[in-house]
Scaffold this motif. Structure first.
Motif, mmCIF file in Angstrom:
data_model
loop_
_atom_site.group_PDB
_atom_site.id
_atom_site.type_symbol
_atom_site.label_atom_id
_atom_site.label_comp_id
_atom_site.label_asym_id
_atom_site.label_seq_id
_atom_site.Cartn_x
_atom_site.Cartn_y
_atom_site.Cartn_z
ATOM 1 N N MET A 65 -14.015 42.571 23.313
ATOM 2 C CA MET A 65 -15.174 41.778 22.933
ATOM 3 C C MET A 65 -16.150 41.726 24.113
ATOM 4 N N ILE A 66 -17.413 41.833 23.815
ATOM 5 C CA ILE A 66 -18.459 41.808 24.837
ATOM 6 C C ILE A 66 -18.741 40.346 25.207
ATOM 7 N N THR A 67 -18.796 40.055 26.486
ATOM 8 C CA THR A 67 -18.992 38.680 26.948
ATOM 9 C C THR A 67 -20.455 38.260 26.835
ATOM 10 N N GLN A 68 -20.696 36.959 26.943
ATOM 11 C CA GLN A 68 -22.061 36.425 26.981
ATOM 12 C C GLN A 68 -22.842 37.060 28.122
ATOM 13 N N GLN A 69 -22.218 37.148 29.298
ATOM 14 C CA GLN A 69 -22.900 37.706 30.463
ATOM 15 C C GLN A 69 -23.298 39.157 30.241
ATOM 16 N N GLU A 70 -22.405 39.931 29.629
ATOM 17 C CA GLU A 70 -22.716 41.334 29.334
ATOM 18 C C GLU A 70 -23.838 41.443 28.305
ATOM 19 N N MET A 71 -23.803 40.579 27.290
ATOM 20 C CA MET A 71 -24.871 40.581 26.277
ATOM 21 C C MET A 71 -26.213 40.231 26.915
ATOM 22 N N LEU A 72 -26.219 39.200 27.747
ATOM 23 C CA LEU A 72 -27.456 38.808 28.424
ATOM 24 C C LEU A 72 -27.959 39.926 29.336
ATOM 25 N N ALA A 73 -27.059 40.526 30.110
ATOM 26 C CA ALA A 73 -27.454 41.596 31.024
ATOM 27 C C ALA A 73 -28.061 42.774 30.255
ATOM 28 N N HIS A 74 -27.497 43.075 29.089
ATOM 29 C CA HIS A 74 -27.988 44.204 28.300
ATOM 30 C C HIS A 74 -29.293 43.867 27.572
ATOM 31 N N LEU A 100 -26.761 48.524 18.578
ATOM 32 C CA LEU A 100 -25.314 48.438 18.371
ATOM 33 C C LEU A 100 -24.606 49.629 19.010
ATOM 34 N N GLU A 101 -25.139 50.825 18.784
ATOM 35 C CA GLU A 101 -24.522 52.040 19.320
ATOM 36 C C GLU A 101 -24.491 52.032 20.842
ATOM 37 N N ALA A 102 -25.516 51.466 21.471
ATOM 38 C CA ALA A 102 -25.558 51.409 22.938
ATOM 39 C C ALA A 102 -24.406 50.580 23.501
ATOM 40 N N LEU A 103 -23.860 49.697 22.669
ATOM 41 C CA LEU A 103 -22.733 48.870 23.096
ATOM 42 C C LEU A 103 -21.428 49.290 22.421
ATOM 43 N N GLY A 104 -21.425 50.497 21.849
ATOM 44 C CA GLY A 104 -20.199 51.072 21.300
ATOM 45 C C GLY A 104 -19.823 50.614 19.910
ATOM 46 N N ALA A 105 -20.754 50.032 19.168
ATOM 47 C CA ALA A 105 -20.457 49.570 17.810
ATOM 48 C C ALA A 105 -21.247 50.399 16.802
ATOM 49 N N THR A 106 -20.785 50.396 15.566
ATOM 50 C CA THR A 106 -21.525 51.100 14.520
ATOM 51 C C THR A 106 -22.123 50.105 13.525
ATOM 52 N N LEU A 113 -21.127 44.370 15.644
ATOM 53 C CA LEU A 113 -20.782 44.168 17.045
ATOM 54 C C LEU A 113 -20.211 42.767 17.182
ATOM 55 N N GLU A 114 -19.034 42.669 17.772
ATOM 56 C CA GLU A 114 -18.443 41.369 18.061
ATOM 57 C C GLU A 114 -18.721 41.042 19.511
ATOM 58 N N PHE A 115 -19.187 39.809 19.736
ATOM 59 C CA PHE A 115 -19.430 39.378 21.110
ATOM 60 C C PHE A 115 -19.071 37.908 21.262
ATOM 61 N N GLN A 116 -19.012 37.477 22.493
ATOM 62 C CA GLN A 116 -18.647 36.097 22.798
ATOM 63 C C GLN A 116 -19.864 35.193 22.603
ATOM 64 N N ALA A 117 -19.719 34.228 21.713
ATOM 65 C CA ALA A 117 -20.775 33.241 21.487
ATOM 66 C C ALA A 117 -20.863 32.316 22.703
ATOM 67 N N PRO A 118 -21.962 31.586 22.851
ATOM 68 C CA PRO A 118 -22.071 30.649 23.970
ATOM 69 C C PRO A 118 -20.923 29.642 24.038
ATOM 70 N N ARG A 158 -17.853 30.363 23.346
ATOM 71 C CA ARG A 158 -16.702 31.183 23.691
ATOM 72 C C ARG A 158 -15.888 31.723 22.517
ATOM 73 N N ASP A 159 -16.258 31.457 21.280
ATOM 74 C CA ASP A 159 -15.581 32.070 20.147
ATOM 75 C C ASP A 159 -16.281 33.399 19.840
ATOM 76 N N THR A 160 -15.684 34.186 18.970
ATOM 77 C CA THR A 160 -16.278 35.458 18.577
ATOM 78 C C THR A 160 -17.447 35.229 17.621
ATOM 79 N N MET A 161 -18.518 35.973 17.837
ATOM 80 C CA MET A 161 -19.677 35.958 16.957
ATOM 81 C C MET A 161 -19.969 37.411 16.609
ATOM 82 N N ILE A 162 -20.519 37.632 15.415
ATOM 83 C CA ILE A 162 -20.868 38.990 15.015
ATOM 84 C C ILE A 162 -22.374 39.153 14.970
#
Length: 161
Positions: A1-10, A110-116, A119-124, A126-130
């Motif tokens: 799962m992609i973290t909040q920090q990774e999502m923000l950085a991207h 989505l593809e840039a982060l490896g999803a088709t 994309l599942e990522f960490q919500a603020p 800390r649970d999974t968000m899509i």
């Protein structure tokens, strides 16, 4: 799962260049949540995320076709909403205030982060968000978190500034 920090950085650099400013156009219903209350947020396209209330959190119901429910921290709630009318059983009708910066998610994002498809990522919280292509990714003015708003619900509740 992609973290909040990774999502923000991207996404922050992408939002800086191609994001647009929006404000919420519809009122919400809200009441104080009970600590320990589990809230599953469902949108028109299914389950989005889950969160557990802590003391002081607010339970918010968007006035959308799916009547999605979610939790908001007390400090954030005070910044984002103004009471318009008290309702029964602790509920109130609130006017949104403030703005957000948003970006329509594309297949390329989505593809840039490896999803088709999803994309599942960490919500603020800390649970999974899509997030799916066509959805909005938004950040508040502080740019300290990023989260999804489903495409249909975004169209029902937000307007460009």
């Amino acid at each position: 799962m992609i973290t909040q920090q990774e999502m923000l950085a991207h996404f922050l650099p992408i939002l800086e260049i191609g994001g647009k400013r929006y404000k919420k156009k519809s009122m919400i219903r809200a009441k104080k949540a009970q600590a320990g209350q589990v809230v599953v947020t469902k949108t028109s396209d299914g389950r989005e995320t889950q969160n557990t209330a802590e003391k002081g959190d607010w339970l918010v119901e968007n006035q959308t076709s799916s009547n999605e429910l979610y939790l908001v921290k007390a400090e954030t709630f005070q910044k984002k909403y103004t009471l318009v009318q008290s309702l029964e059983k602790g509920w109130g009708c609130y006017q949104p205030k403030g703005e957000t910066t948003g970006l329509i998610v594309t297949d390329e994002h989505l593809e840039a982060l490896g999803a088709t498809k999803v994309l599942e990522f960490q919500a603020p919280w800390r649970d999974t968000m899509i997030v799916k292509s066509g959805d909005m990714l938004v950040v508040p003015p502080e740019k300290n978190e990023i989260y999804r708003i489903a495409k249909k619900e975004f169209g029902e509740t937000y307007v460009a500034i």
